[in-house]
Design a protein around this motif. Structure first.
Motif, PDB file in Angstrom:
ATOM      1  N   UNK A 127      -7.684   6.689 -10.539  1.00 16.03           N
ATOM      2  CA  UNK A 127      -8.660   7.775 -10.323  1.00 16.03           C
ATOM      3  C   UNK A 127      -8.872   8.555 -11.624  1.00 16.03           C
ATOM      4  N   UNK A 128      -7.757   8.837 -12.321  1.00 18.15           N
ATOM      5  CA  UNK A 128      -7.816   9.609 -13.566  1.00 18.15           C
ATOM      6  C   UNK A 128      -8.606   8.843 -14.636  1.00 18.15           C
ATOM      7  N   UNK A 155      -9.786   2.844  -3.174  1.00 18.31           N
ATOM      8  CA  UNK A 155      -9.644   3.107  -1.744  1.00 18.31           C
ATOM      9  C   UNK A 155      -8.590   4.198  -1.538  1.00 18.31           C
ATOM     10  N   UNK A 156      -8.991   5.444  -1.800  1.00 20.51           N
ATOM     11  CA  UNK A 156      -8.044   6.543  -1.629  1.00 20.51           C
ATOM     12  C   UNK A 156      -8.673   7.610  -0.744  1.00 20.51           C
ATOM     13  N   UNK A 157      -7.845   8.480  -0.248  1.00 14.49           N
ATOM     14  CA  UNK A 157      -8.372   9.589   0.545  1.00 14.49           C
ATOM     15  C   UNK A 157      -8.277  10.858  -0.285  1.00 14.49           C
ATOM     16  N   UNK A 158      -9.235  11.727  -0.095  1.00 16.06           N
ATOM     17  CA  UNK A 158      -9.186  13.033  -0.765  1.00 16.06           C
ATOM     18  C   UNK A 158      -9.121  14.079   0.327  1.00 16.06           C
ATOM     19  N   UNK A 159      -8.123  14.914   0.278  1.00 18.69           N
ATOM     20  CA  UNK A 159      -8.059  15.982   1.269  1.00 18.69           C
ATOM     21  C   UNK A 159      -7.409  17.226   0.675  1.00 18.69           C
ATOM     22  N   UNK A 171       1.154   4.067  -5.137  1.00 24.48           N
ATOM     23  CA  UNK A 171       0.661   5.442  -4.926  1.00 24.48           C
ATOM     24  C   UNK A 171       0.403   6.106  -6.284  1.00 24.48           C
ATOM     25  N   UNK A 209       0.824  -1.214   0.000  1.00 24.12           N
ATOM     26  CA  UNK A 209       0.000   0.000   0.000  1.00 24.12           C
ATOM     27  C   UNK A 209       0.862   1.271   0.000  1.00 24.12           C
ATOM     28  N   UNK A 255      -2.564   4.437  -8.110  1.00 28.45           N
ATOM     29  CA  UNK A 255      -3.876   4.855  -7.602  1.00 28.45           C
ATOM     30  C   UNK A 255      -4.325   6.158  -8.266  1.00 28.45           C
ATOM     31  N   UNK A 302     -12.259   8.677 -13.823  1.00 28.98           N
ATOM     32  CA  UNK A 302     -12.926   9.971 -14.071  1.00 28.98           C
ATOM     33  C   UNK A 302     -13.247  10.102 -15.558  1.00 28.98           C
TER      34      UNK A 302
END
Lengths: 313, 184
Positions: B126-127, B178-182, B119, B113, B122, B130
């Motif tokens: 996401x790209x 399973x990613x975080x967005x911040x 990294x 992970x 992931x 989208x």
């Protein structure tokens, strides 16, 4: 507008207090200059009239020329004095505020976003005359931006503005091939949904109408793009909701242009952030105007979530 | 003379109406095909993620390699470009489910992970997802335009003559890794 942060106020207060003293001195000096100029005009006019009575009827043209000359010279010097004083003060106040915002921030009172960049955004028609002032460049979170007051008139000889407000250019982290424009939906609101859509379907500057599935967004905005897929890649359901939040908060003032690497946002009918020698800098004067513009711009970046990046857990 | 003029005008009007309706069908059909091919291109990008995921897990001795093998065999068994839309959607949804299982398994393994390659991958996932989401929405919008044109008057009359039928929008699953967005 949110209240300025305490640390910002803490940083700017001593420097702005010093500038406030300068402003008062400059205001006094300007008032003295104005009084002197008025006296000189009166003396000049008396002399011209005296000369006129001495020359008789033949001296009428000389009297008229002399009168215009005296008034013209006085008005010119008064205006130059005002502009110079205001320009320096504006630059100093802006510099103090942007320095307090962060070391990535810059300010130039007499500069603005370049006309070629404004035209590249696609938000204004061709052959427009573009001018402006008060360029601010900065970084909010990880997102770089620049904005300035911009006024656009139909052409060089026309003083009536077709646009007056702020134009904002913000870094955008999506790879794009074409251009996607989003305007307030005037046609559908004026002509009704069916006829408005027919009118819009003719496109805009070679871009085709994009009909999105969110009815609230569709009612609020008209979208034009080179590529139907790319428009939806930019205008995700989340982005559409954020743009609607901006409209709800500030009204119909926003137009957007999404291009490779940059989002342009035209915010119309916003008060320009200008200093006035006759108004105090703090608390509700020039500082307030500046901070309101900065607050608006950072709020736009936050609302559109342009600082959001994806990170691995 | 007047009757002849009326007949002639009627013929011209009808011809124009038929021509406009026909062109409108062709325009929408082409838009539909274009949107579908864009969707296929984006799904191909998703397929290209699988070998990269296999590379990420190959260093781990404890990883459930059967997950990668299942996903790869799904790709090899059928070429989704040859399937009709409904079957393509089912097939692609299976591939999406396999990728989700692999990424979830990677997320359970701390070493994998936190690896740089995962990294980066992931972010690619996401790209790509989208873009698949955008293509799916563009295709479904084109489907809606097409269906409207064959069901609404007056074009519906000609659509029935040409025996054009409704097309179903695609219900394609888009991955939410399973990613975080911040905020940065």
């Amino acid at each position: 507008m949110q209240k300025p942060k305490v640390e910002i106020l803490h940083k700017v207060r001593p420097k702005l207090a010093e500038l406030e003293r300068q402003r008062r001195k400059m205001l006094e000096a300007r008032q003295k200059t104005e009084t002197t100029a008025i006296l000189l005009v009166i003396v000049g006019l008396v002399l011209v009239l005296f000369l006129g009575s001495y020359l008789g009827d033949e001296g009428i043209p000389a009297v008229l020329v002399g009168t215009f000359l005296v008034i013209g010279v006085a008005a010119y010097f008064l205006r130059m004095g005002r502009l110079e004083a205001k320009g320096d003060l504006q630059q100093d106040i802006g510099r103090v505020i942007t320095d307090a915002m962060g070391r990535d921030w810059n300010y130039a009172a007499k500069r603005h976003l370049s006309p070629s960049l404004v035209k590249y955004s696609g938000l204004v028609g061709k052959n427009r005359a573009i001018y402006g002032s008060n360029l601010i460049q900065g970084k909010h979170g990880d997102t770089q931006f620049s904005f300035s007051n911009i006024n656009i008139s139909s052409n060089e000889n026309d003083n009536s503005d077709v646009f007056g407000g702020i134009l904002l250019a913000i870094d955008f982290h999506k790879e794009l091939k074409g251009k996607t424009l989003v305007f307030p939906d005037l046609a559908q609101n004026l002509l009704g949904a069916w006829l408005g859509k027919r009118v819009q379907s003719f496109g805009w500057q070679g871009l085709e109408l994009v009909y999105l599935e969110d009815p609230t967004f569709e009612k609020a905005f008209a979208v034009y793009s080179k590529d139907q897929v790319e428009a939806r890649y930019i205008l995700t359901p989340n982005m559409m909701a954020n743009m609607l939040s901006l409209k709800k908060k500030y009204g119909d003032h926003f137009s957007f242009s999404f291009t490779q690497g940059t989002i342009f946002i035209a915010i119309e009918n916003v008060d320009p952030f200008e200093s006035s020698l006759s108004a105090p800098i703090l608390p509700d004067g020039t500082f307030h105007h500046f901070y309101r513009a900065i607050d608006l711009v950072t709020d736009v970046i936050d609302t559109l979530q342009l600082n959001t990046r994806i990170w691995s857990k | 003379m007047t009757q002849l003029a009326i007949i002639l005008l009627s013929i011209i009007f009808l011809s124009l109406l038929i021509g406009w309706s026909y062109n409108s069908f062709i325009h929408r059909k082409n838009a539909l095909q274009y949107a579908y091919s864009s969707l296929e291109t984006m799904l191909q990008k998703r397929h290209e993620l699988l070998p990269k995921l296999a590379e990420v897990v190959q260093t781990s001795a404890e990883f459930e390699f059967r997950l990668v093998q299942e996903a790869t065999s799904l790709l090899k068994q059928t070429n989704s470009k040859e399937l009709p839309p409904a079957a393509m959607v089912r097939h692609e949804n299976q591939i999406a489910k396999s990728i989700t299982q692999i990424t979830s398994a990677i997320n359970r393994d701390a070493a994998l992970r936190q690896g740089q390659s995962f990294v980066h991958l992931q972010k690619s996932i996401v790209e790509v997802e989208a873009q698949i989401s955008a293509s799916r929405r563009a295709y479904n919008a084109a489907v809606m335009e097409y269906n409207n044109s064959i069901e609404m008057f007056p074009t519906a009359v000609f659509a029935s003559l040409l025996k054009l039928q409704r097309i179903d929008p695609v219900d394609l699953v888009v991955l939410e890794p399973d990613y975080t967005v911040r905020d940065s």
